[in-house]
Design an enzyme around this catalytic site. Structure first.
Site, PDB file in Angstrom:
ATOM      1  N   CYS A 103      -4.803  -3.903   0.745  1.00  0.00           N
ATOM      2  CA  CYS A 103      -5.734  -5.034   0.850  1.00  0.00           C
ATOM      3  C   CYS A 103      -6.067  -5.336   2.309  1.00  0.00           C
ATOM      4  CB  CYS A 103      -5.128  -6.312   0.268  1.00  0.00           C
ATOM      5  SG  CYS A 103      -4.211  -6.102  -1.258  1.00  0.00           S
ATOM      6  N   ASP A 104      -5.064  -5.360   3.167  1.00  0.00           N
ATOM      7  CA  ASP A 104      -5.243  -5.921   4.506  1.00  0.00           C
ATOM      8  C   ASP A 104      -5.159  -4.914   5.654  1.00  0.00           C
ATOM      9  OD1 ASP A 104      -5.471  -8.414   3.318  1.00  0.00           O
ATOM     10  OD2 ASP A 104      -3.315  -8.782   3.388  1.00  0.00           O
ATOM     11  N   CYS A 116       0.449  -6.510   1.299  1.00  0.00           N
ATOM     12  CA  CYS A 116      -0.426  -5.524   0.669  1.00  0.00           C
ATOM     13  C   CYS A 116      -1.220  -4.750   1.716  1.00  0.00           C
ATOM     14  CB  CYS A 116      -1.373  -6.205  -0.320  1.00  0.00           C
ATOM     15  SG  CYS A 116      -2.469  -5.047  -1.147  1.00  0.00           S
TER      16      CYS A 116
END
Ligand code: NDP
Length: 320
Positions: free
Chosen positions: A144-145, A141
């Site tokens: 997200c990261d 992701c």
């Protein structure tokens, strides 16, 4: 003497942000929800380290802690959280009908409403080096990261819309993004491909696959192979993003609920209603486009409100 089958008002299947948010709302509406956690209690976020984009956490929070807190919040209002896997269902076609579920192939349960929040599972390549470094620089992701790799060199695998979108996203944060596409063309829409081509710091490699992720505890590099020439090249990177698709966890609902051709549950318009009365779907299991914790939580809330309204409608019909 046979054991009496338990009957509940609201069965929630799955324990990610969608399931627990549905539980918070359903419990506060006195539906006395029961959550079955599934095999991965807490869902996909328990495999993430830092969650920096969920509103309300100015310093960020690690995924497992956030999920424990969501569970505690749901339990505070009377949700019963049970460890267990719903292994089969028999969903009623009738309005006001009773839905049946079997847990861990043994326990039967009957429910007036069912909220499906079983999520989706990110696909991985399956290489040992990739599996070893999940959480140590290998992520599924970018939204997200990606932030953790600000100014660094990263790579992304995949040629679909997700990979194109995430490569473009990473190109704005990172120094350089090497994009590995296994064929000589991308599956992504032309518009998305244009964006990839327009980004100056995306190094697009066709016919290229991951040979090995390099690093012991954290990602330090990538060995990639040109599948036409057989040539192997190693590049230094600190993050590897796998964007080769997700699989919705809908196996047990096949043949009973309407799904699209990739297995995502179809919901009605802006609601969380499925084609069965009293059965609602929230989170990634019905959303292949956004797939964020906050959007999953939002649809979890909607599912609980939809379930509450549905039961009120049934009750009103019975009393008139
Ligand atoms: P897709 O299935 O569309 O694409 C997967 C990509 O990964 C393909 O390029 C595929 O290659 C590649 N791939 C699969 N397995 C491997 C492997 N083992 N090794 C290397 N590469 C591999 O998944 P997406 O997640 O990209 O998209 C899912 C759906 O969501 C699509 O319908 C998409 O349009 C939609 N979507 C829409 C968005 C938007 O509109 N904003 C954003 C994101 C997704 P190959 O082509 O060779 O099979």
């Amino acid at each position: 003497m046979s054991e009496q089958i338990e009957r509940i008002k609201c069965l929630i299947i799955g324990s990610g942000p969608a399931g627990y948010t549905a539980a918070i709302y359903a419990a506060r509406a006195d539906l006395k929800p029961v959550v079955y956690t599934g095999l991965e209690p807490g869902g996909q976020l328990t495999t993430t380290t830092e969650v920096d984009n969920f509103p309300g956490y100015p310093e960020g929070i690690d995924g497992p802690t956030m999920m424990v807190q969501l569970q505690q919040q749901a339990e505070r209002f009377g949700t019963e959280v049970r460890i267990g896997m719903v292994t089969s269902v028999e969903l009623s076609d009738e309005e006001g009908g009773i839905h049946k579920a079997v847990v861990d192939n043994t326990k039967e349960i009957e429910a007036e409403t069912v909220i499906i929040s079983t999520g989706a599972t990110a696909k991985y390549l399956g290489l040992p080096s990739e599996q070893r470094l999940r959480g140590g620089g290998v992520s599924a992701c970018a939204v997200c990261d990606g932030f953790f790799y600000k100014g660094q060199d990263v790579a992304i695998v995949g040629g679909g819309d997700t990979a194109a979108e995430e490569a473009t996203y990473l190109s704005k944060i990172c120094n350089k993004v090497t994009m590995l596409v296994r064929r000589d063309e991308m599956r992504a829409s032309k518009a998305m491909q244009h964006r990839v081509n327009a980004a100056k710091n995306i190094d697009l490699r066709y016919n290229t696959e991951v040979e090995e992720v390099v690093g012991d505890m954290v990602v330090e590099g990538l060995k990639m192979k040109n599948n036409v020439t057989g040539e192997i090249e190693e590049i230094p990177i600190t993050g590897l993003f796998i964007a080769i698709g997700h699989k919705p966890n809908t196996e047990i609902f096949k043949g009973q609920l309407d799904m699209d051709d990739t297995g995502y549950i179809i919901t009605e318009g802006k609601t969380t209603e499925t084609n069965k009365p009293g059965v609602f779907a929230s989170g990634d299991v019905q959303d292949k486009d956004y797939r964020q914790a906050v959007t999953a939580a939002g649809t979890g809330c909607m599912a609980a409100l939809d379930a509450e309204r549905y039961l009120q409608g049934i009750e009103a019909k019975v009393t008139t």
